[in-house]
Design an enzyme around this catalytic site. Sequence first.
Site, PDB file in Angstrom:
ATOM      1  N   ASP A 222       0.890   3.603   1.945  1.00 56.42           N
ATOM      2  CA  ASP A 222       1.128   2.085   1.499  1.00 56.42           C
ATOM      3  C   ASP A 222       1.032   1.222   2.207  1.00 56.42           C
ATOM      4  O   ASP A 222       0.724   1.714   3.617  1.00 56.42           O
ATOM      5  CB  ASP A 222       2.995   2.238   1.169  1.00 56.42           C
ATOM      6  CG  ASP A 222       3.502   1.066   0.303  1.00 56.42           C
ATOM      7  OD1 ASP A 222       2.484  -0.034   0.301  1.00 56.42           O
ATOM      8  OD2 ASP A 222       4.539   1.187  -0.093  1.00 56.42           O
TER       9      ASP A 222
HETATM   10  C1  BGC Z   1       4.264  -1.879  -1.845  1.00 57.53           C
HETATM   11  C2  BGC Z   1       3.274  -1.493  -2.622  1.00 57.53           C
HETATM   12  C3  BGC Z   1       2.053  -2.321  -2.753  1.00 57.53           C
HETATM   13  C4  BGC Z   1       1.569  -2.532  -1.551  1.00 57.53           C
HETATM   14  C5  BGC Z   1       0.506  -3.681  -1.842  1.00 57.53           C
HETATM   15  C6  BGC Z   1       3.770  -2.718  -0.449  1.00 57.53           C
HETATM   16  O1  BGC Z   1       4.363  -3.625   0.282  1.00 57.53           O
HETATM   17  O2  BGC Z   1       5.267  -1.206  -1.325  1.00 57.53           O
HETATM   18  O3  BGC Z   1       4.113  -0.893  -3.746  1.00 57.53           O
HETATM   19  O4  BGC Z   1       1.375  -1.737  -3.535  1.00 57.53           O
HETATM   20  O5  BGC Z   1       2.699  -3.478  -0.874  1.00 57.53           O
HETATM   21  O6  BGC Z   1       0.905  -4.913  -2.258  1.00 57.53           O
END
Ligand code: BGC
Length: 816
Positions: A222
């Site tokens: 993530d």
């Molecule tokens: C989130 C993810 C997301 C990623 C990219 C993170 O803050 O937890 O679900 O895909 O950001 O935006």
Amino acid sequence: MKSPEDLVDALTLDEQISLLAGADVWQTVAIPRAGIPSMRVTDGPAGARGTRFDGERSINTPCGTLLAATWDPAVVEEIGHVLGRETKSKGAKVLLAPTVNLHRTPVGGRNFECMSEDPLLTAKTAVGFVRGLQSEGVAACIKHFVGNDTEFERMSIDSRIDERTMREMYLVPFEAAVKEAKVMSIMTAYNRINGPFAADSTELLVDILRGEWGFDGLVMSDWFGLHSTAEGINAGLDLEMPGPTRCRGDALAAAVEAGLVDRAAVRAAALNVVTLLARTETLGEAGPGPEHARADIDADLAIVRRAASSGMVLLQNRADSDGATTLPLVPELLRRVALIGPNAEFGQILGGGSAHVNPISVSTPLGALCARLAPLGVDVVHAPGCYIHRNLPELRLDDCADVVVEYYADPDSLDHAQLAPDRTDTTSSSKMMWMSDPLSRPGSALPMGVRFLALFTPRVSGVWQFSVTATNLAALVIDGRTVVDNADAGLGGSFFGMGRNEAVGTVQLEAGHPYELVAELRCPAGGLGVAGLHLGACAPPDPYIMDHAVEAARDADVSIVVVGTNHDWECEGWDRATLDLPGEQNELVRRVAAASRRTVVVVNAGSPVAMPWLADVDAVLCCWFPGQEMGNALVDVLLGDTEPQGRLPVTFPRTLEDTPAFEHYPGRAGVANYGEGRLIGYRWYDTVGREPLFPFGFGLGYAKASITTARLVNDHAIEVTLGNTGDRDAVEVVQVYMHATKPPQPGSDTPDQTLVGFAKVNVAKHSSNSVTIAVDPRAYQTWDVSTHGWIAVSGPFVLRIGTSSRDIAVRLQANG
Ligand code: BGC
């Protein structure tokens, strides 16, 4: 074309390492000399946003809870196709979706993105989603693996989940997506799992995901969720996102040199990156294409509208003494409809955080209801009734002229009026966020200063409220006077939980007079990797706002009250504090219900809310966050063009104190102990005998089909027949729950019943229909913690066949 193996083996070690982190926020690294282009990924899950939060528009599809509420993986698969086409329109090859964490508590901030409290329903919904998406040649990236079920301290919390609960609950949707839908990529969670970060977990990534389940795709972190150099790659975390790298690059080369990481681990991870490029047909392309909003999307909008209406759940629909039900509305019997509520005019189509997309167009509740009823001679009167903002509404650029945004490489330059900006631009929104450097400098978390300038002309005179919500220090000056300064604002209330809380100030303004607005944001070096500045503005509140709504209700034949939350209340980065509807909405519903002939409440929220006014109102329809076709889909159900056929994918509790994780949530001293074990959702209410407000699986139709017979074909299949004696075609969701008759050990978390199969069935008027429902192969098994494997549970078992977890029509004995 060369195989991925040949491509990777032709690379130097440094080149292989370079592939293991993003080039920037959304793209992988290209190695042109080796014929390896860059690949773009994008969020997910309710649309394909592209590289900018304020960029090209996208189709906004319904939220996860609504998709699960359809209980119809085929409809979800169609949404997957739409999302695949949308992803391609943003030049991307991977959609960061679906989100399949479970609703452990109804206050989870991202519950709207997730699907259900039940692993099987989540798994079936996710499999449909992934199949549809991937059949468009786009990879799904299922997330967040695993244990990111609430937002409390999400970047560091240690989710302590016992082995059996993990296997029987939280891992199930991921396992199904790997085994049944061949999901091409997976995103690790931010949190720790029983000790190590999910991104470093050998147990999860090596032993379970790749070892047991045979996953052969790509594992990515993530965003900023990888914290190690050696541990992550040794656990099989292929791609660090975003880039440029924080943990890899030279540090990884040094770790290889020092013998902490095997070269084979680097090669394997690079191969997984290049294999994903091959699988998405990215190899051979020149790199990510341009981003655009698609034209000719009518057919896709029809799919979105159908999905949205089929996931709306009718929870209550009272009849009068003549037997006439409140819904569907009969336009011929109506003269005037009052459309009331804070979400009535625009509707809340989606939740907040990284799931945000910029919708192509929005069918609003007010717009769609007027379009449908006005030609039939029915008046629609609108009144908002109350305010529900958590943060002030965004400053409307319609009220501004000469909007300019200046960027400075050095934030201190903001203090020197004579210095020219390094770049000048404008913006389409006063909610600004930068995930990559607006000055196009290499690197991330760079220092910068931002100055927003505009001439603001208020529409009304009085005391206005203004706010700044920012990742860093920020202030707002109006006509030379500092109205807001966030120096004392606490941390955590914005920008995915990383930014500062909103700071608010007030100022007296005159209508029609232009005021000079200047907002400044100062980001130091080594920042968060994301910078943001949201400006809020709120006209003097109308003290009679609720009275106007009550008057409108009094004059109408029916009042439709659209209540709910919004993308600030239900947002990535924080959980809700309560189940209560924000603001004065409960009072609004009560007063409208007392004044109105008939009251229909539409609940527009991504997860359960309390309904203390339930007994006072005639009908309740839960519409979740239904995506950009909200208005049309809502009207389809309210007027009966679509049969209500959504069923609750989550239990609606009476109070927060009644909920399964209440004693253990949110956690303490960095640990979230999942002490309720397997007893989440209906498993808890049914096992401990607690009455929910509405049970899991519940939902009404306008027509009624009843289960007439059910027979065991064998232990793994049940044939169910439904009859419909009425004058309207019915749709029913038949659900099968397994109850093990052997009494559980005292104090155990063995659930009284678990969902083991379901099917949505059409039953035409005056007819019957039969369906064969497959029973989940795991129905008669449990995870054994001594052998670390699945073992048979001893029977006999009762299969309960019904139309909700609490409405069981037939019980059959099975031996398993
Ligand atoms: C989130 C993810 C997301 C990623 C990219 C993170 O803050 O937890 O679900 O895909 O950001 O935006």
